[in-house]
Write a protein that holds these residues in place. Sequence first.
Motif, PDB file in Angstrom:
ATOM      1  N   UNK A 181      37.322  55.429 107.683  1.00 25.89           N
ATOM      2  CA  UNK A 181      35.904  55.826 107.642  1.00 25.89           C
ATOM      3  C   UNK A 181      35.620  57.018 108.547  1.00 25.89           C
ATOM      4  N   UNK A 182      34.398  57.075 109.036  1.00 28.76           N
ATOM      5  CA  UNK A 182      33.946  58.209 109.844  1.00 28.76           C
ATOM      6  C   UNK A 182      34.857  58.452 111.052  1.00 28.76           C
ATOM      7  N   UNK A 183      35.438  57.376 111.584  1.00 27.38           N
ATOM      8  CA  UNK A 183      36.251  57.522 112.796  1.00 27.38           C
ATOM      9  C   UNK A 183      37.468  58.428 112.594  1.00 27.38           C
ATOM     10  N   UNK A 184      37.930  58.544 111.355  1.00 28.11           N
ATOM     11  CA  UNK A 184      39.075  59.414 111.085  1.00 28.11           C
ATOM     12  C   UNK A 184      38.670  60.694 110.383  1.00 28.11           C
ATOM     13  N   UNK A 185      37.375  60.974 110.321  1.00 26.21           N
ATOM     14  CA  UNK A 185      36.927  62.144 109.539  1.00 26.21           C
ATOM     15  C   UNK A 185      36.006  63.057 110.325  1.00 26.21           C
ATOM     16  N   UNK A 186      35.652  62.698 111.557  1.00 28.98           N
ATOM     17  CA  UNK A 186      34.524  63.360 112.233  1.00 28.98           C
ATOM     18  C   UNK A 186      34.883  64.707 112.857  1.00 28.98           C
ATOM     19  N   UNK A 187      33.883  65.293 113.520  1.00 27.90           N
ATOM     20  CA  UNK A 187      34.045  66.634 114.074  1.00 27.90           C
ATOM     21  C   UNK A 187      34.774  66.673 115.406  1.00 27.90           C
ATOM     22  N   UNK A 188      35.105  65.500 115.946  1.00 27.48           N
ATOM     23  CA  UNK A 188      35.870  65.463 117.189  1.00 27.48           C
ATOM     24  C   UNK A 188      35.087  65.873 118.419  1.00 27.48           C
TER      25      UNK A 188
ATOM     26  N   UNK B 221      28.736  55.762  98.322  1.00 25.05           N
ATOM     27  CA  UNK B 221      29.560  56.521  99.280  1.00 25.05           C
ATOM     28  C   UNK B 221      30.631  57.300  98.506  1.00 25.05           C
ATOM     29  N   UNK B 222      31.271  58.245  99.170  1.00 22.37           N
ATOM     30  CA  UNK B 222      32.279  59.099  98.540  1.00 22.37           C
ATOM     31  C   UNK B 222      33.548  58.319  98.233  1.00 22.37           C
ATOM     32  N   UNK B 223      34.449  58.960  97.488  1.00 18.81           N
ATOM     33  CA  UNK B 223      35.771  58.377  97.242  1.00 18.81           C
ATOM     34  C   UNK B 223      36.788  59.219  98.012  1.00 18.81           C
ATOM     35  N   UNK B 224      37.395  58.637  99.010  1.00 16.99           N
ATOM     36  CA  UNK B 224      38.458  59.293  99.800  1.00 16.99           C
ATOM     37  C   UNK B 224      38.067  60.665 100.334  1.00 16.99           C
ATOM     38  N   UNK B 225      36.754  60.865 100.577  1.00 18.49           N
ATOM     39  CA  UNK B 225      36.325  62.113 101.219  1.00 18.49           C
ATOM     40  C   UNK B 225      36.143  63.284 100.282  1.00 18.49           C
ATOM     41  N   UNK B 226      36.220  63.082  98.965  1.00 18.32           N
ATOM     42  CA  UNK B 226      36.031  64.202  98.027  1.00 18.32           C
ATOM     43  C   UNK B 226      34.588  64.694  98.131  1.00 18.32           C
TER      44      UNK B 226
ATOM     45  N   UNK C 120      34.396  64.820 103.284  1.00 18.31           N
ATOM     46  CA  UNK C 120      33.111  64.307 103.760  1.00 18.31           C
ATOM     47  C   UNK C 120      33.276  62.844 104.171  1.00 18.31           C
ATOM     48  N   UNK C 121      32.221  62.292 104.727  1.00 15.14           N
ATOM     49  CA  UNK C 121      32.251  60.889 105.135  1.00 15.14           C
ATOM     50  C   UNK C 121      30.831  60.409 105.328  1.00 15.14           C
ATOM     51  N   UNK C 122      30.692  59.134 105.656  1.00 10.70           N
ATOM     52  CA  UNK C 122      29.344  58.609 105.864  1.00 10.70           C
ATOM     53  C   UNK C 122      29.156  58.066 107.269  1.00 10.70           C
ATOM     54  N   UNK C 123      27.935  58.284 107.752  1.00  9.99           N
ATOM     55  CA  UNK C 123      27.494  57.698 109.014  1.00  9.99           C
ATOM     56  C   UNK C 123      26.257  56.870 108.690  1.00  9.99           C
ATOM     57  N   UNK C 124      25.885  55.978 109.598  1.00  9.79           N
ATOM     58  CA  UNK C 124      24.769  55.083 109.270  1.00  9.79           C
ATOM     59  C   UNK C 124      23.485  55.535 109.957  1.00  9.79           C
ATOM     60  N   UNK C 125      22.393  55.486 109.190  1.00 10.61           N
ATOM     61  CA  UNK C 125      21.080  55.827 109.736  1.00 10.61           C
ATOM     62  C   UNK C 125      20.161  54.608 109.618  1.00 10.61           C
TER      63      UNK C 125
END
Length: 458
Positions: free
Chosen positions: A72-79, A313-318, A348-353
């Motif tokens: 999820x977001x933990x492996x996709x974020x801006x660091x 949500x997206x599929x594998x970040x597409x 891309x990825x998802x974060x929660x609001x």
Amino acid sequence: METIEGVRTGGVSHWHQQAGLPAVGAPLPGDRTADVCIVGGGLTGLWTAYYLSEADPTLDIVVLEAEFVGYGASGRNGGWLSAELPGSRATYARGPGGTAAVDRLVAELYDTVDRVIDVCQTHGIDSDVVKSGVMYVATSAAQLARLESGSPGPGSRHQILSVEESLARIRVNDTRGAVLDPQCARVQPAKLVRGLAEVVRSRGVKIYEQTRVKRVESGRAVCESGTVAAPFVLQCLEGYTSALRGNRRTWLPMNSAMVVTEPLSQDVWAELGWAGNELLGDLANAYYYAQHTADGRIALGGRGRPYRYGSATDVDGVTQAWTIRSLRETLERAFPQLNGVPLEHAWCGVLAVPRDWCASVSLDPRTGIGFAGGYVGSGLTATNLAGRTLRDLVLGTHTDLTTLAWTNRPVRRWEPEPLRWLGVNGMYALYRAADRREVAGLDRPSRLARVADSLSGR
Ligand SMILES: Cc1cc2nc3c(=O)[nH]c(=O)nc-3n(C[C@H](O)[C@H](O)[C@H](O)COP(=O)(O)OP(=O)(O)OC[C@H]3O[C@@H](n4cnc5c(N)ncnc54)[C@H](O)[C@@H]3O)c2cc1C
């Protein structure tokens, strides 16, 4: 992986591709029991497992992850390992602890940046960490007004930089000034989350991958391949929470997307500066966030298409062509020297609001069901603090963390569709319109952004 606009997209993220996609671990083989069952193998779940196993090594802790750790977001974020408060001070301050509880939350987040760096050093987690600070640059008169109004950065230790001082760090086009917060580190997100999982596994925590939880009930988490019965079940699903039965309107999955360039030549870096590896963002309403990677690329992210109808949500970040084009434009506006530079990957990825745009950490002692998240895009540091807060709630110890402003706070649910879709997409359309006016020369922040904030309850 697909190729869109000549750019590879999907494959979860550049960070996972760079580290090499992991060999995925075995699923839950059948029914079992545990002392604590954690649902979701991102940073929230893993930090919780880390601190619980540290506090009581005899605990039988199970993590259930639908895909693989860090998917999820933990492996996709801006660091950006930043001290940014996930949400607004004013909203948190309406809770029972008032402003004092918010001040403590802010202070804890500041310290947490160093705590994460320490854990990486202690366990030899090589995640390209460098504590380089974050620089927010103003590139229009309106952004400068926002910077000078004193609400750009997360904490009180930030310094205002003149145009010359900003350019001496990073030569961003149209720089009018900047603010620097030293309390921020750059990380390679996939390396961090996967390194943390290894530490947790080495302590005997059992992580089942390819194990999607269908529903959470008091005392159990139910999956296709079996049920884990445990007195504590902790939902750590962030942007994926809405797919869990009964949670459709709990938090809204917001999209964020990134692109990364090929490694840039020494000549290009000589033109850009950026020798200090600062994290870089701007002060637009629909802002960007960027990092100078350890291997000499620029990774830059922004909102993209903000929200998919029905909390999909997206599929594998597409991601989509529109998003890739828009991020490319943002990159080239900031650094015109990079016009036409090849982009190696987009994802891309998802974060929660949450409905009030502020995070929560909660445990209901009657049901044993807990959760943490809703970090609204500032979760890299906050997940560590949330993990320690969940630890204290599970162990039933009253600590400074169990009375922080985000602990056990009630939040109302989102509206049903199509109101969610209209509200969020309308808000970002207004932000983009506000940014266009500001770039066109408006000398103050556009009022459209305030309309957008009130429309969305932000
Ligand atoms: C593109 C992007 C850029 C970002 N940049 C930054 C940044 O620079 N700095 C920052 O502070 N924050 C950033 N964030 C936010 C940050 O990444 C998150 O707040 C943080 O990673 C949340 O961690 P988590 O463990 O709560 O959620 P996640 O990492 O999303 O973990 C949830 C896990 O649950 C799993 N799962 C889903 N459904 C189920 C199920 N039914 N059963 C079992 N498992 C399931 C998923 O596969 C996933 O691994 C960014 C987010 C995105 C998307």
